[in-house]
Enzyme design. Sequence first.
Site, mmCIF file in Angstrom:
data_model
loop_
_atom_site.group_PDB
_atom_site.id
_atom_site.type_symbol
_atom_site.label_atom_id
_atom_site.label_comp_id
_atom_site.label_asym_id
_atom_site.label_seq_id
_atom_site.Cartn_x
_atom_site.Cartn_y
_atom_site.Cartn_z
ATOM 1 N N PRO A 170 0.579 -1.678 0.074
ATOM 2 C CA PRO A 170 -0.054 -0.267 -0.216
ATOM 3 C C PRO A 170 0.736 1.545 0.215
ATOM 4 O O PRO A 170 1.129 2.067 -0.955
ATOM 5 C CB PRO A 170 -0.561 0.010 1.319
ATOM 6 C CG PRO A 170 -1.288 -1.776 0.895
ATOM 7 C CD PRO A 170 0.518 -2.125 1.079
ATOM 8 N N GLY A 210 5.280 0.762 -3.503
ATOM 9 C CA GLY A 210 5.718 0.827 -5.264
ATOM 10 C C GLY A 210 6.951 0.950 -5.984
ATOM 11 O O GLY A 210 7.498 -0.056 -6.049
ATOM 12 N N GLY A 228 13.794 -9.705 -11.253
ATOM 13 C CA GLY A 228 14.281 -10.782 -12.187
ATOM 14 C C GLY A 228 12.862 -11.262 -12.946
ATOM 15 O O GLY A 228 12.690 -11.599 -13.963
ATOM 16 N N GLU A 256 4.619 -3.001 -12.746
ATOM 17 C CA GLU A 256 5.720 -3.367 -13.362
ATOM 18 C C GLU A 256 6.789 -2.632 -13.934
ATOM 19 O O GLU A 256 7.418 -2.390 -14.875
ATOM 20 C CB GLU A 256 5.367 -4.020 -14.445
ATOM 21 C CG GLU A 256 4.189 -5.556 -13.437
ATOM 22 C CD GLU A 256 4.489 -6.793 -15.245
ATOM 23 O OE1 GLU A 256 5.050 -6.664 -15.613
ATOM 24 O OE2 GLU A 256 3.094 -7.086 -14.232
ATOM 25 N N THR A 260 7.077 2.284 -13.922
ATOM 26 C CA THR A 260 6.752 2.804 -14.136
ATOM 27 C C THR A 260 7.156 4.636 -15.376
ATOM 28 O O THR A 260 8.208 3.572 -15.043
ATOM 29 C CB THR A 260 6.328 4.977 -13.083
ATOM 30 O OG1 THR A 260 7.215 4.679 -12.490
ATOM 31 C CG2 THR A 260 5.747 3.876 -11.839
#
Length: 394
Positions: free
Chosen positions: A144, A147, A247, A373, A375
């Site tokens: 939360p 990121g 990875g 995945e 920005t």
Amino acid sequence: MSASKTPFVPTDPLGLDELLSPEDLAVRDTVRDWAADRVLPHIADWYENGELPGIRELARELGAIGALGMSLTGYGCAGASAVQYGLACLELEAADSGIRSLVSVQGSLAMYAIWKYGSEEQKQRWLPGMAAGELIGCFGLTEPDVGSDPGAMRTHAKRDGTDWVLNGRKMWITNGSVAAVAVVWAQTDDGIRGFAVPTDSAGFSAPEIKHKWSLRASVTSELVLDDVRLPADAVLPGVTGLKGPLGCLSHARYGIVWGSMGAARASFESALGYAKTREQFGRPIGGFQLTQAKLADMALELHKGILLAHHLGRRMDAGTLRPEQISFGKLNNVREAIEICRTARTILGANGISLEYPVMRHATNLESVLTYEGTVEMHQLVLGKALTGLDAFR
């Protein structure tokens, strides 16, 4: 030099199909046909209702055509090439980003983590069922409040005798509420470790996230781990540190390079067909210069993006693809795909906002694809560091 007698094909203006083998084309056509039969007739309703009904049945069907973990080998996986996996992602996202996300999270994140870093016992326990679509997996990294800086995650795992006890929360987790296994990354005294968490474990819950305006035909959840006790063999033994989840993300981002072009293609083809039939001032709008300029620019970016994806796929198959090159592809292709959708919307006019056409649905989905995945800013900094040798992350 005499002019070529090869016909110009509007759907393949660069002749990119010539780069594909018969096996590549067979994979592409199988996935395209499945999506046309099982997704396209229903996707507008699913999107409008904010649901993906029958997800387990869809997963089993995707497993039956070899689309789950398809570039992995063994354990019931198809062992397909990276290019073939990319073609599958393109066709799935041409139907909807949510469907490609289901496949990408299952194969490139959850399955890949277990295949790459798991023990043989973990692989035997989970991968055959996941490849068949009998078991659905999810991948818990984002939190939360964390990121783009996963190293700051707060989820932690503590040893208690021979067991591990996990506590924390993960956010924006595709497949979370329907998963049988969650690959969860957590801080430990030894560094960041991955855990294969059966979702029926006591203390584990996955409430579904509602009220989304993007990826509406997708199951998105929060993962809550409240003193989840796991045996010692739940930890993925093959990796410690951020290189593990990163990875996996590289493998998934590669699929996005292709998938985003699927959303762009669907929007471009919708606009092209509309421009040839929609009449204004007594003739089709496709005959006006400004509309043709838009179509030409969209075609340029679409097929350059597909060519870029194909090049990266060949490098992955050759074992020479670098993470920075994946960032190159995701940054360019998702950004250009959104612009193609927006331009297509202008050609459709008011009809462009209707779910009778796919354009606005793809545009809103891509707003999520743009930031998940990695920005835009993160991929810019990855490339900036590679270009200059200077680290702007710190």
